[in-house]
Structures are given as structure tokens and as C-alpha cells.
Design a protein around this motif. Structure first.
Motif, PDB file in Angstrom:
ATOM      1  N   GLY A   6       0.830  -1.200   0.000  1.00  0.00           N
ATOM      2  CA  GLY A   6       0.000   0.000   0.000  1.00  0.00           C
ATOM      3  C   GLY A   6       0.856   1.238   0.000  1.00  0.00           C
ATOM      4  N   ARG A 118      -6.258  -1.726   1.024  1.00  0.00           N
ATOM      5  CA  ARG A 118      -5.815  -2.364  -0.215  1.00  0.00           C
ATOM      6  C   ARG A 118      -5.791  -3.884  -0.120  1.00  0.00           C
ATOM      7  N   VAL A 226     -10.218  -5.445  -3.384  1.00  0.00           N
ATOM      8  CA  VAL A 226      -9.745  -4.734  -2.194  1.00  0.00           C
ATOM      9  C   VAL A 226     -10.859  -4.660  -1.152  1.00  0.00           C
TER      10      VAL A 226
END
Length: 312
Positions: A6, A118, A226
Motif C-alpha cells: 500500500g 488495499r 480490495v
């Protein structure tokens, strides 16, 4: 669990899990915000004056737009443009005056949440899915303690910056010089509205925009696979300085421009363009010169950046 990157500042280990944790009370930030809010509620009406209200509007706009949106978020966290170090420090300092955290604390809070969102799954704290009132308590007064959290590593440029280190250690105290100035110029009215009401409203308002921009609103893009999607909350454009276009931000996190579609008001972008025009900002990142995020998909029928409906 297959973890995904991320932020380069977030370093995972084999046992890191964004789901396994509990929410606990954070006394420092809770008492800070509760104190500001209590003073605002108790003394705000009694200390109201039009000059104090004008000060509240002006200082809120400056700290939210120049400081939080442009300085903290678009520059310090996402490096979406380049500028002289003195200007970066000024903008970040103004962001600290919003009253949420110091520069390192804001980066840590943002990057941990971004990393968690994420992943295929994450804790409800990280994706604002606990319901309105519980999310308010969690976000404004608590912290998420993961059993096996990732490491947070600031880049050397920031970790070794003495100015940022000082501001990080004293971010609450940074209100004091301004409190003294406001008291000297406008009396208790200016002190209450320029500090307490401003901090209470701005911090609570930041949570409100964050809550709705992760739970409901318009979408142009989705990110496949996600834990959390972003939404555009059109009504909050001016008060959030463009941070409300969160669906756009999820699609292009590194973009200095958040209002990507026609009619999407973005005061933070206006400021960046103005600074660019006078040579104080350069290398501005936008979707035109950024790679697409992995898993990005435009929804069928959603308008593209030129206002034309997409057919795929």
C-alpha cells in the motif's frame, strides 16, 4: 493471507494481519478533542461575534486547504507535486494547526489505513464499516491495535528533518501562540472561535467526510479485490477542499488533482495551479502522467474525465 503493498513506508512480516486486532481508547487524542468540543459547545454561543465567526471561517479555510489537503495529504503523504522545502514546511505546519496530529502522525494514520484498505479483507475500523455512531467513537477517540501490525518506516528525508520532528512532538502546543495572538487582538471571543470551535469542527468534519466517502456516494471507478472502495460525496466539495472526491482519489492516489470530472469543485487543486503559475510548484502529478492503479475498472455508464459516458 496474501498481503498487498500500500505504501513504501509500511513493511509487513509473514504474520502481519490487517483483520486481527481490537479497538482501544486513545486517551491523548480523545481528551484533546473532547476538551475542544466541550469548550466550543459551552462557550461558543456565549462568545459569538461576527468578527470571531469570520476568524473561524478564515482560519478553517487556510488550515484545511493550504495545510491539510495540499500540504499534508497531497504533498507530504503522496508527493503529488514538488516545491521548495520552505513552502512544504509552511504548508505542513498549517496542516498541523487543523488539530488532528503532527506530520508523522498524519502519515502513519493515512498509510496504515491505506495499506489495510488495499488488502482483500481488513478490520471494520480501517474501512469505516462499524455503523455511524460506533465509527465516530472509534475514529475520533480510539485507535486500532493489531495483534501483528506491520512496521512503519519513514523515509530518511522526513525522519531526519528537525523541523518536522519538533512539530510532531509539540503539535498540540502549536495552538498556543495563535491562541495568545487571538486573545490579544479579539479577546475571549476570538480565542474560543479561532481555536476551540475551529479544531472541534474541522476534526469532526474530517471524520464525517471520511466516513461517508468510504460508505456511500457516487462511483466512477472500482478497484477489484480490495477491502474498501472510495465514494465521491458531492455536497462536501467546498468544506473539504476537494477531499470529498474520494472515489477519484482511490483510482489515482498520487494525483494532485482530486476533482477529475467536469463540475467537480476542488479548491486544493486551484491552490496548486496558482502556485504552479508563479513557479513555486512543479512536476505536478495527475492521471495524465500517472500509471493506472492495479485492479482499476471504470464502471459502465460512468462519465470519463472529459465528461463523456464510458461504454465499457
Amino acid at each position: 493471507m496474501d498481503l498487498r503493498p500500500g505504501s513504501e513506508r509500511i513493511v509487513v512480516t509473514p504474520d502481519t494481519d490487517p483483520r486481527d486486532g481490537h479497538v482501544q481508547w486513545a486517551p491523548g487524542k480523545s481528551l484533546w478533542l473532547a476538551g475542544m468540543t466541550a469548550v466550543a459547545i459551552v462557550l461558543g454561543p456565549a462568545c459569538f461575534s461576527w468578527s470571531a465567526f469570520a476568524l473561524f471561517i478564515a482560519t478553517s479555510a487556510i488550515t484545511l486547504c493550504c495545510g491539510h489537503s495540499v500540504g499534508m495529504h497531497r504533498k507530504l503523504i503522496h508527493a503529488s507535486f514538488d516545491c521548495p522545502l520552505w513552502l512544504e514546511r509552511l504548508l505542513v505546519y498549517l496542516g498541523t494547526l487543523v488539530g488532528m496530529a503532527g506530520p508523522f502522525g498524519m502519515i502513519r494514520l493515512h498509510d496504515f489505513r491505506d495499506w489495510a484498505q488495499r488488502q482483500p479483507e481488513c478490520h471494520d475500523y480501517s474501512r469505516h464499516r462499524a455503523g455511524f455512531w460506533r465509527d465516530a467513537w472509534w475514529q475520533l477517540h480510539c485507535r486500532l491495535a493489531l495483534r501483528h501490525p506491520p512496521d512503519f518506516r519513514l523515509e530518511p528525508r522526513l525522519a531526519g528533518d528537525r523541523f518536522y520532528t519538533l512539530v510532531e512532538r509539540t503539535w498540540m502546543l502549536q495552538q498556543l501562540p495563535w491562541a495568545m495572538l487571538f486573545l490579544a487582538i479579539g479577546g475571549v471571543d476570538w480565542l474560543v472561535w479561532g481555536i476551540c470551535v475551529r479544531v472541534s469542527v474541522c476534526v469532526t468534519g474530517h471524520w464525517l467526510v471520511g466516513h461517508f466517502s468510504h460508505t456511500r456516494g457516487d462511483q466512477v471507478w472500482v478497484i477489484d479485490g480490495v477491502a474498501a472502495q472510495g465514494y465521491n460525496v458531492g455536497l462536501a466539495a467546498l468544506i473539504s477542499m476537494g477531499e470529498n472526491w474520494h472515489n477519484n482519489h482511490h483510482a489515482y492516489p498520487g494525483s494532485a488533482k482530486l476533482g477529475l470530472l467536469p463540475g467537480q469543485v476542488d479548491p486544493g487543486w486551484w491552490l496548486i495551479r496558482s502556485l504552479e503559475a508563479v513557479g513555486l510548484v512543479w512536476n505536478v502529478r495527475t492521471p495524465d502522467n500517472l500509471p493506472e492503479r492495479a485492479g482499476l475498472r471504470r464502471l459502465t455508464g460512468a462519465k470519463s474525465r472529459d465528461g463523456v459516458a464510458d461504454a465499457a
